[in-house]
Design a protein around this motif. Structure first.
Motif: not given
Length: 398
Positions: A242, A245, A247, A262, A264-265, A284-286, A299
């Motif tokens: 987990e 996040k 960026e 990744v 944040g996922t 979750e996320g990408s 996805k």
């Protein structure tokens, strides 16, 4: 009380006393699915465990087993009304209750309608070993940059080490890396490795706040503070992540010949050396995957398999199956016997050998990882397969 009801109530009593034949047990649970007279007591077993979940850490499994037995025996003598029961709650109860109420027959009952000719559900035909093979526990080895080794299952709660601007803390079996705000600028970044043995699992909170769960026979190498433009860790075995996040600083997990990127996922990576492929499953996320000349995006609900030559295959994934281990369960969905045995080898710290000519067998069952080896084998019942346990060696006899 009519004759039919009395007959099936006597079967219930015979079942909990382990006196039912397989035919009688199947007949009993077939009846409980068709009749509105007795299904409620099974729901009450579920409710009893759900209500007492908070106490499970303070009393023994034997006490829980006796509590359920008393509750069941009390209701054998009474008429009941219908409350539907579904199989999804079974993996959440304690192992003693699973065996007591008859998970074996439940799994066979609920799976037989959807099973193919090649799919079977299992029964070991051996006697219990003198010394039970127990499931894995929370334990790991933490190797610091200077070579210091810390046994995490026996480490005291509180601060256990300090490296540069980062303090390592053990919080009830969870290792937390508490990095100061200037840790990344001190120039003292070091790499640590947390490793779980066969029969172990552990959880760590990384310096950026990301969480990682390690399955048995796995390791994770990571810095004591993340610097530069990326956050990179190296995984062997299996891990669930987990990711916090950020960026401006993508997170990379390198496993075998795969780089998973990744922002944040939540995702799971299975990268054991004795499995056919490195499998990434996204919750979750990408994520973006790179392997040699192959690349692809996932996805939520998708998974990617990358084989040893770097060939990538992306498609729908089974999220429940991928993260069952992290949630304390085994989850097999038309899974081959040899694949199941590899999981058992890692979780029970055993060696598995095969005797005879292999027969292709596939199983669909969900069960707790808190059960002993002999208990889980009781949920795998194939008439032409025998299981023999000798200390930490399991023989599969075709």
């Amino acid at each position: 009380m009519n004759k039919e009801t009395g007959y099936y109530q006597r079967l219930i009593k015979r079942y909990i006393d382990n006196n039912c034949t397989p035919q009688e047990a199947t007949e009993l649970f077939d009846y409980l699915q068709q009749s509105s007279s007795n299904r409620v007591l099974l729901q009450e077993m579920k409710d009893l465990y759900n209500a007492g979940a908070g106490d499970i850490q303070t009393i023994t499994k034997a006490e829980w087993s006796q509590r359920v037995r008393n509750e069941l025996l009390q209701h054998i003598q009474t008429e009941t009304t219908v409350i539907p029961l579904y199989k999804r709650w079974l993996p959440q109860v304690a192992a003693a209750a699973i065996i007591l109420i008859g998970a074996t027959i439940f799994f066979q009952y609920f799976n037989k309608s959807s099973a193919t000719n090649d799919t079977v559900a299992v029964k070991p035909i051996t006697t219990a070993p003198a010394k039970e093979v127990l499931p894995g526990t929370d334990k790991a080895i933490l190797t610091l940059a200077d070579g210091t080794v810390i046994v995490l299952d026996s480490a005291k709660t509180g601060s256990i080490a300090a490296q540069g601007g980062t303090v390592l803390k053990n919080k009830n079996g969870l290792i937390v890396y508490d990095a100061s705000s200037n840790a990344a600028s001190t120039g003292e970044i070091a790499f640590n490795t947390i490793s779980t043995p066969k029969g172990g699992q552990y959880q760590v909170v990384l310096p950026d706040g990301s969480k990682a769960w390690l399955n048995a026979a796995s390791s994770l190498r990571f810095p004591t503070a993340f610097t530069g433009s990326t956050r990179t860790v190296e995984l062997t075995g299996e891990g669930y992540f987990e990711i916090a996040k950020n960026e401006k600083m993508p997170f990379h997990v390198k496993a075998n010949n795969v780089d998973v990127e990744v922002l944040g996922t939540h995702f799971n990576i299975m990268a054991y050396g004795n499995e056919a492929a490195t499998r990434t499953t996204l919750l979750e996320g990408s994520v973006k995957l790179n392997s040699g000349s192959s690349s692809g995006y996932l996805k939520p609900g998708q998974q990617a398999d990358v084989n040893s030559t770097g060939v990538m295959k992306v498609g729908p994934g089974n999220v429940d199956e991928a993260v069952a281990w992290k949630n304390g369960n085994f989850y097999f969905d038309n899974t081959s016997l040899t694949t199941i045995m590899r999981q058992f080898e890692r979780w029970y710290n055993i060696d598995v050998n095969y005797e005879g000519v292999e027969k292709k067998r596939f199983f669909s069952v969900e069960m707790s990882r808190n059960m002993s080896l002999s208990q889980v084998l009781k949920l795998l019942d194939a008439a032409d397969i025998q299981f023999k346990i000798d200390q930490n060696r399991l023989s599969v006899i075709y």
